[in-house]
Design a protein around this motif. Structure first.
Motif, short mmCIF file in Angstrom:
data_model
loop_
_atom_site.label_atom_id
_atom_site.label_comp_id
_atom_site.label_asym_id
_atom_site.label_seq_id
_atom_site.Cartn_x
_atom_site.Cartn_y
_atom_site.Cartn_z
N PHE A 249 0.59 -1.29 -0.47
CA PHE A 249 0.13 -0.18 -0.16
C PHE A 249 0.90 1.13 -0.44
O PHE A 249 0.49 1.67 -1.03
N GLY B 131 2.43 1.35 -3.09
CA GLY B 131 1.32 2.29 -4.54
C GLY B 131 1.58 3.53 -4.35
O GLY B 131 0.69 4.31 -4.81
N LEU B 132 1.07 3.79 -2.60
CA LEU B 132 0.52 5.57 -2.16
C LEU B 132 2.35 6.88 -2.99
O LEU B 132 1.81 7.70 -3.48
N ASP C 18 1.28 6.76 -6.26
CA ASP C 18 0.35 7.84 -6.96
C ASP C 18 0.47 9.10 -6.19
O ASP C 18 0.02 9.70 -7.44
N SER D 202 -2.19 2.35 -5.19
CA SER D 202 -2.39 1.42 -4.47
C SER D 202 -3.60 0.67 -4.39
O SER D 202 -3.13 -0.59 -3.92
N THR E 190 -2.41 -3.44 -4.17
CA THR E 190 -2.79 -3.99 -2.73
C THR E 190 -3.50 -5.29 -3.24
O THR E 190 -3.80 -6.23 -2.49
#
Length: 171
Positions: free
Chosen positions: A58, A61-62, A65, A75, A79
């Motif tokens: 996560f 991915g964050l 992003d 994210s 995930t």
């Protein structure tokens, strides 16, 4: 324990930097862009805590992003892959796999690892493009982009894995 988590942090930052500064600049024929940070999920050891994988992915991915202005798309898709990774690895790995085994060409064998990596890439890209498009307005364009990105991403990850394996064999 701390060394393993520091390795995860460095690995995550390398994949995110490679995605943001190299891969996001590639747009093959206006359709295919390699999305390679999904490989971060592939190298988690057999038996690694599922909550840990989910949290690491996560955050990965964050970061993608934030740097690529795709709110929630990276994210969410990574995930999902993190949620499925232990099950895919367990289904694909040999039955006599060591509990601490780290997935690679050397530990799983060529075809098994490539199948595992390809499945992770396909699941990630399908989720990524479904979240990114969020409608079926131009499904043809989305399908071509998704298919092209899957092929391009997999080819790059295949090359990276071969480099990793060659470096391990020589050291």
């Amino acid at each position: 324990m701390i060394q393993r988590e520091l390795e995860n942090l460095v690995r995550m930052l390398v994949w995110v930097a490679f995605q943001v500064f190299v891969c996001n600049k590639i747009h093959l024929m206006g359709y295919a862009t390699p999305i390679v940070y999904v490989a971060f999920v592939a190298y988690f050891r057999f038996g690694y805590p599922r909550v840990g994988i989910l949290m690491w992915c996560f955050v990965c991915g964050l970061l993608v992003d934030i740097f690529t202005n795709t709110p929630g798309v990276a994210s969410g898709s990574i995930t999902l892959v993190a949620l499925l990774q232990p099950m895919l690895l367990k289904a694909i790995a040999p039955k006599d796999a060591v509990e601490n085994m780290s997935p690679s060409l050397l530990s799983l064998g060529y075809m098994t690892f490539m199948r595992y990596l390809f499945l992770l890439v396909v699941v990630h890209h399908l989720a990524f493009f479904a979240l990114d498009t969020f409608s079926y307005f131009d499904i043809r364009h989305a399908a071509i982009s998704c298919g092209g990105s899957i092929v391009l991403s997999f080819l790059i990850l295949w090359g990276v894995e071969h480099l990793r394996t060659r470096n391990r064999k020589t050291s």
